[in-house]
Design an enzyme around this catalytic site. Structure first.
Site, short mmCIF file in Angstrom:
data_model
loop_
_atom_site.label_atom_id
_atom_site.label_comp_id
_atom_site.label_asym_id
_atom_site.label_seq_id
_atom_site.Cartn_x
_atom_site.Cartn_y
_atom_site.Cartn_z
N ASP A 80 -76.83 -68.03 24.07
CA ASP A 80 -76.87 -67.88 22.61
C ASP A 80 -75.55 -68.31 21.98
OD1 ASP A 80 -79.46 -67.07 22.84
OD2 ASP A 80 -79.22 -65.22 21.68
N ASN A 112 -82.01 -67.45 24.88
CA ASN A 112 -83.27 -67.77 24.20
C ASN A 112 -83.07 -68.72 23.02
OD1 ASN A 112 -82.05 -65.30 23.00
ND2 ASN A 112 -83.77 -65.41 21.58
#
Length: 337
Positions: A80, A112
């Site tokens: 991230d 993600n």
């Protein structure tokens, strides 16, 4: 003209953008490094573990002041790097350059948000379009993301991932054989490793309120540690107001490294320093001083940092997971990540 890594690092440390041709050269060269790294990368101790940084480049520079510069400090970043913050390009550029220059002293895992789909909604794509007038830089970096490892074995005794565990993964060897060289799927074990979260009020695996991955309890963690002869799991992915959280009788830690997240949450951040004997210390820090942020373009970038809502890409399950935590309707700030 040959690509000068050291000159590019000097520019990146001054928060200057590389031109698209240099960015392409950086990404192509770094792919050749990352393709040699396995899915579960062995990382020796001592090491400093870093959680989400989300495009807050001045706070990343502050982090290096706190933890020490590369290569003097061995770093493991949990993913991230982009979205949410206004300087995602500067952040991922600096980290990619440091990885290319010192490949054995910095490890970059995939989170993600290292995804084509998510970055089209939460800021990175729009930032690239605004700063370069086209999508080429975004394309170079999102192709690079496909090469990032998905987990790390710290000193052989700790597992590091971005999100959490998966009901489909019982042994580390199952992570090692996953095909990571593609866009992160919406579901399945790879998505679970990126999206899942621990919860002290749950047992087993429960469908996540994010819309992707799972929420899992202490029993899941203890079983996984026992089966794999591990002592601890370290992960990121969730906002912690004090910078970190330790759960399940000291068997799992969350490290969060973006202070004053989105420049409005008022949280502190931390880095996790793991010594040679695998003892752990959370080094807590706050935002970079305002005097360090007064650089050309900072104000304009910050003004346009909040991504537009309602993109067509927001209809996917993974993107809905992020959208479910939007400021107006979020149920829990931990999931606004």
């Amino acid at each position: 003209m040959p690509f000068d890594v050291d000159a590019a690092i000097e520019k990146a440390l001054d928060c200057q953008l590389l031109d698209p041709f240099s960015t392409k050269a950086l990404c192509e060269r770094l792919k050749l490094v990352l393709v040699k790294e396995c899915n579960v990368k062995p990382v020796p101790t001592p090491v400093t573990v870093v959680g989400d940084v989300h495009g807050q480049v001045y706070d990343l520079l502050e982090l290096f002041k706190i933890g020490g510069p590369v290569p003097h400090t061995n770093y493991l970043f949990l993913g991230d790097y982009v979205d949410r913050g206004p300087f995602s390009v500067e952040t991922i550029t600096l980290l990619a350059l440091l990885k290319l220059r010192h490949p054995d002293r910095i490890t970059l895992l995939r989170g993600n948000h290292e995804s084509r789909q998510i970055t089209q909604v939460y800021g990175f794509y729009n930032e690239c379009m605004r700063k370069f007038g086209g999508p080429s830089v975004w394309q170079h970096f999102t192709e690079l993301f496909d090469f990032l490892p998905i987990a790390a074995s710290i000193g052989g005794g700790l597992l590091a991932v971005h999100g959490g565990l998966s009901p489909s993964i019982h042994h580390l060897d199952q992570i090692r054989i996953l095909d990571r060289f593609a866009e992160t799927p919406h579901d399945g074990p790879l998505a679970d490793l990126m999206w899942s979260d621990p919860d002290p009020e749950k047992t087993g695996f429960v469908i996540s309120p994010r819309g992707a991955g799972y929420v899992f309890g202490h029993d899941v963690v203890w079983k996984f540690l026992h089966l794999n002869d591990l002592s601890h799991i370290v992960r990121a992915h969730q906002l912690c107001m004090c910078g970190y959280q330790v759960l399940f009788d000291d068997s799992l830690s969350t490290v969060w490294s973006a202070p004053n997240y989105c420049y409005r949450f008022g949280n502190t951040a931390s880095i996790l320093e793991i010594s040679e004997d695998q003892s752990r210390f959370f080094n807590v820090f706050g935002p970079a001083p305002e005097s360090d942020r007064n650089r050309p373009g900072a104000a304009a970038a910050a003004i346009s940092a909040v991504p537009a809502r309602g993109s067509a890409a927001a209809t996917s399950s993974a993107t809905q997971a992020e959208g479910a935590a939007a400021p107006a309707d979020r149920r829990d700030d931990r999931y606004f990540t």
